[in-house]
Motif scaffolding. Structure first.
Motif, PDB file in Angstrom:
ATOM      1  N   ASN A 148     -20.489  27.026   9.344  1.00 38.04           N
ATOM      2  CA  ASN A 148     -19.686  25.806   9.312  1.00 38.04           C
ATOM      3  C   ASN A 148     -18.772  25.740   8.097  1.00 38.04           C
ATOM      4  O   ASN A 148     -19.109  26.257   7.025  1.00 38.04           O
ATOM      5  CB  ASN A 148     -20.598  24.569   9.287  1.00 38.04           C
ATOM      6  CG  ASN A 148     -21.153  24.250  10.665  1.00 38.04           C
ATOM      7  OD1 ASN A 148     -20.400  24.106  11.632  1.00 38.04           O
ATOM      8  ND2 ASN A 148     -22.474  24.184  10.748  1.00 38.04           N
TER       9      ASN A 148
ATOM     10  N   ALA B 299     -17.596  22.845   5.786  1.00 41.34           N
ATOM     11  CA  ALA B 299     -17.895  21.444   5.474  1.00 41.34           C
ATOM     12  C   ALA B 299     -16.985  21.007   4.340  1.00 41.34           C
ATOM     13  O   ALA B 299     -16.887  21.688   3.316  1.00 41.34           O
ATOM     14  CB  ALA B 299     -19.357  21.285   5.077  1.00 41.34           C
TER      15      ALA B 299
ATOM     16  N   ALA C 173     -16.139  15.810   6.495  1.00 45.85           N
ATOM     17  CA  ALA C 173     -15.765  16.282   7.834  1.00 45.85           C
ATOM     18  C   ALA C 173     -16.223  17.733   7.978  1.00 45.85           C
ATOM     19  O   ALA C 173     -16.287  18.466   6.987  1.00 45.85           O
ATOM     20  CB  ALA C 173     -14.258  16.180   8.034  1.00 45.85           C
ATOM     21  N   GLU C 174     -16.536  18.139   9.196  1.00 47.01           N
ATOM     22  CA  GLU C 174     -17.101  19.466   9.407  1.00 47.01           C
ATOM     23  C   GLU C 174     -16.530  20.094  10.670  1.00 47.01           C
ATOM     24  O   GLU C 174     -16.146  19.376  11.605  1.00 47.01           O
ATOM     25  CB  GLU C 174     -18.624  19.315   9.572  1.00 47.01           C
ATOM     26  CG  GLU C 174     -19.402  20.364   8.823  1.00 47.01           C
ATOM     27  CD  GLU C 174     -20.901  20.108   8.850  1.00 47.01           C
ATOM     28  OE1 GLU C 174     -21.357  19.251   8.074  1.00 47.01           O
ATOM     29  OE2 GLU C 174     -21.597  20.765   9.648  1.00 47.01           O
ATOM     30  N   THR C 175     -16.469  21.411  10.682  1.00 43.94           N
ATOM     31  CA  THR C 175     -16.026  22.118  11.896  1.00 43.94           C
ATOM     32  C   THR C 175     -16.662  23.505  11.890  1.00 43.94           C
ATOM     33  O   THR C 175     -16.959  24.039  10.822  1.00 43.94           O
ATOM     34  CB  THR C 175     -14.468  22.183  11.930  1.00 43.94           C
ATOM     35  OG1 THR C 175     -14.041  22.617  13.213  1.00 43.94           O
ATOM     36  CG2 THR C 175     -13.928  23.131  10.881  1.00 43.94           C
ATOM     37  N   PRO C 176     -16.885  24.086  13.064  1.00 43.70           N
ATOM     38  CA  PRO C 176     -17.476  25.431  13.071  1.00 43.70           C
ATOM     39  C   PRO C 176     -16.531  26.449  12.431  1.00 43.70           C
ATOM     40  O   PRO C 176     -15.311  26.355  12.596  1.00 43.70           O
ATOM     41  CB  PRO C 176     -17.655  25.745  14.564  1.00 43.70           C
ATOM     42  CG  PRO C 176     -17.553  24.432  15.270  1.00 43.70           C
ATOM     43  CD  PRO C 176     -16.666  23.570  14.438  1.00 43.70           C
ATOM     44  N   THR C 177     -17.101  27.417  11.729  1.00 39.26           N
ATOM     45  CA  THR C 177     -16.275  28.415  11.043  1.00 39.26           C
ATOM     46  C   THR C 177     -15.605  29.372  12.032  1.00 39.26           C
ATOM     47  O   THR C 177     -14.432  29.693  11.887  1.00 39.26           O
ATOM     48  CB  THR C 177     -17.140  29.249  10.070  1.00 39.26           C
ATOM     49  OG1 THR C 177     -17.827  28.336   9.195  1.00 39.26           O
ATOM     50  CG2 THR C 177     -16.291  30.196   9.236  1.00 39.26           C
TER      51      THR C 177
ATOM     52  N   GLU D  59      -6.242  30.629  10.349  1.00 46.11           N
ATOM     53  CA  GLU D  59      -6.817  29.581  11.212  1.00 46.11           C
ATOM     54  C   GLU D  59      -7.957  28.851  10.510  1.00 46.11           C
ATOM     55  O   GLU D  59      -8.110  27.638  10.635  1.00 46.11           O
ATOM     56  CB  GLU D  59      -7.311  30.190  12.526  1.00 46.11           C
ATOM     57  CG  GLU D  59      -6.177  30.725  13.388  1.00 46.11           C
ATOM     58  CD  GLU D  59      -6.650  31.202  14.758  1.00 46.11           C
ATOM     59  OE1 GLU D  59      -7.704  30.733  15.241  1.00 46.11           O
ATOM     60  OE2 GLU D  59      -5.953  32.063  15.337  1.00 46.11           O
TER      61      GLU D  59
ATOM     62  N   ASP E  11      -8.037  24.870   9.443  1.00 49.23           N
ATOM     63  CA  ASP E  11      -9.137  23.961   9.766  1.00 49.23           C
ATOM     64  C   ASP E  11      -9.717  23.291   8.519  1.00 49.23           C
ATOM     65  O   ASP E  11     -10.118  22.129   8.569  1.00 49.23           O
ATOM     66  CB  ASP E  11     -10.240  24.714  10.521  1.00 49.23           C
ATOM     67  CG  ASP E  11      -9.855  24.991  11.966  1.00 49.23           C
ATOM     68  OD1 ASP E  11      -8.716  24.620  12.357  1.00 49.23           O
ATOM     69  OD2 ASP E  11     -10.671  25.561  12.703  1.00 49.23           O
TER      70      ASP E  11
ATOM     71  N   CYS F 298      -9.774  19.273   8.101  1.00 50.57           N
ATOM     72  CA  CYS F 298     -10.994  18.540   7.733  1.00 50.57           C
ATOM     73  C   CYS F 298     -10.744  17.694   6.490  1.00 50.57           C
ATOM     74  O   CYS F 298     -11.197  16.545   6.397  1.00 50.57           O
ATOM     75  CB  CYS F 298     -12.147  19.502   7.471  1.00 50.57           C
ATOM     76  SG  CYS F 298     -12.941  20.138   8.957  1.00 50.57           S
TER      77      CYS F 298
ATOM     78  N   LYS G 249      -8.750  14.682   7.401  1.00 47.34           N
ATOM     79  CA  LYS G 249      -9.595  13.745   8.154  1.00 47.34           C
ATOM     80  C   LYS G 249     -10.505  12.955   7.198  1.00 47.34           C
ATOM     81  O   LYS G 249     -10.650  11.729   7.316  1.00 47.34           O
ATOM     82  CB  LYS G 249     -10.435  14.558   9.150  1.00 47.34           C
ATOM     83  CG  LYS G 249     -11.086  13.741  10.241  1.00 47.34           C
ATOM     84  CD  LYS G 249     -11.730  14.684  11.278  1.00 47.34           C
ATOM     85  CE  LYS G 249     -12.870  13.967  11.991  1.00 47.34           C
ATOM     86  NZ  LYS G 249     -13.778  14.921  12.667  1.00 47.34           N
TER      87      LYS G 249
END
Lengths: 313, 313
Positions: free
Chosen positions: A12, A14, A28-32, A40, A44, A48, A51
């Protein structure tokens, strides 16, 4: 002012907005999805960050800097030299991130960053020197000396997992033999437990995993040891002996104000800490001198975001 | 201004007057006679200092401070906590010396002081971080980080000779097992040579000592190795392997600008240095990154006086 902290993990990304005091005000979090091209991932990270800023009601003027903790090392120009989990080599992370934010971008190793978080806002706050050990899959470290991060003159320092503690010992993923990481990590606990279970099919560890040694993890071994299982205790005591030697090596080398145990294995808390404290005196070179305080990390997973953010402080 | 430097050894007390640039302008020496009460030793140090001042035509107004390098450690109040060779415990060395000179008195470990001398006026001048290793009877070290001496938060650091590099290894004088000092010192070379000679009564080492293994020293072993004697080469290569591991541990821990080899064994010069440089790459965790420079100390025996003097700088 606020600080953006990015914890770039293999699983992730984070991102958090952090106050001067080291408090996370939004996240905020997103998959790596680590196999993607690096632009990319940076896009991201920036998304994040935007956000999290929005959630906290902040604009660019409120932001001092962006810090990024990476599972690897970067040079002074913000170029990531190595990042094994992500397969990165010579990635211009700072330059890429500055396409999204015209702010200072600071990058450091994730263990260094976690140690910095504890120093700024956690258990080692108020000390002037500390060595933070992450006991996870491997053994990482974050060093603070005279209130500053020390990661080496060429960025290759604080790799305490790769100090040799056993000449010609267990082969390491790094190509050497006998590295501390092979004895002082969750991976080491699992290896030692599998060895011990081979001769003890009815021990508490084997009962807990239904006889499938692939399912052994550090927590299962420690839980069985806490219940007094002889085989688990033997593994635990062996691990404690090696960890105590690694800690004693830190004392003989740097003798900091405080040594902090972090990472997944440190969740064992006082069970582990008390065992190390009991074993340590027989290894000390100056047993009658005051010793570094030995403590469990206080910030848990937040250390990655907080420490990265406060790189700018 | 000038600085007084005192090198307090087990055999001799050597005192020098040192310029700002680290040049010794005059010297005086007297036997330590270590079994005497400490006030007599301090009286002799002061007398040597007066003699050296007189020789240099200096008065108290020309003297900035007095530094003393001791084979042990002192606390922040200038009290010597341990000084094994002299049998000292809790000796108020600063207070005692200030009876003779109303100047600042600074005290530090002899290996730390020698490393400081190289940093101020020797081979590591111009660097910002260095680890100096004294390869003598034991293995000592002097650490400089960010242009400052680092000897630990409690004065117990930089004891690199007592980092464990072999769990359950050779018993050490300190009570532990497997300390680096047992593998990386003149004492270690002699032990390994005696072991090797037991099976090789006709080797060049045995010829050099007329069959009396008590007469073996590091120089004899190295000289025989230089001549290509197989047994001596085997001992030399074993020593180089251990020393390379110890040096690699310094890199993995601190990654300083420079690592300096000092002490009697370092007199082997390039013969030793080239062997370590050849062995090092296979141990490095980041082999493609720039490495610390590896050098032989430049100040020899003067390092003790110069470094002690410049503690006040």
């Amino acid at each position: 002012m606020y600080y953006i902290g990015v914890d770039l993990g293999g699983t992730n990304i984070a991102v958090g907005i952090v106050s001067e005091e080291g408090r996370i005000v939004s996240k905020a979090e997103t998959p790596t999805l680590a196999s993607r091209p690096y632009p990319e991932l940076v896009r991201d990270m920036a998304a994040c960050a935007r956000k999290a800023m929005e959630e906290a009601g902040l604009t660019d003027e409120d932001i001092h800097s962006i810090g990024i903790g990476i599972p690897g090392i970067a040079d002074k120009n913000g170029v990531v030299i190595f990042c094994t989990n992500l397969g990165w080599r010579s990635v211009p992370l700072r330059a890429e991130m500055q396409q999204y934010f015209s702010k200072p971008v600071l990058i450091d190793n994730d263990a260094t960053v976690a140690g910095w978080a504890e120093f700024q806002a956690g258990v080692s706050r108020g000390t002037h020197s500390s060595v933070f050990l992450t006991l996870g899959t491997g053994l990482g470290a974050g060093i603070v000396i005279n209130d500053k991060i020390w990661a080496g003159a060429h960025g290759a320092g604080s790799e305490l997992g790769h100090l040799v503690i056993e000449v010609d010992g267990v082969p390491c993923t790094c190509g050497k033999r006998g590295c501390a990481e092979r004895y002082c990590s969750a991976t080491a606990i699992i290896r030692m437990a599998r060895e011990a279970c081979a001769d003890a099919p009815n021990c508490a560890i084997m009962r807990a995993v239904g006889g499938d040694t692939e399912k052994i993890n550090a927590k299962i071994v420690f839980d069985a040891a806490k219940e007094g299982d002889a085989v688990a205790m033997q593994v635990f005591n062996r691990f404690v002996k090696y960890l105590t030697i690694a800690i004693n090596n830190v004392i003989s080398f740097l003798d900091p104000d405080m040594i902090i145990l972090g990472g997944g294995v440190s969740r064992a808390g006082d069970f582990l800490l008390d065992a190390v404290k009991a074993a340590l005196p027989e290894y000390l070179f100056y047993p009658t001198l005051p010793q570094p305080q030995l403590r469990i990390a206080s910030l848990g997973n937040d250390a990655g975001i907080v420490g990265a953010a406060l790189l700018g402080k």
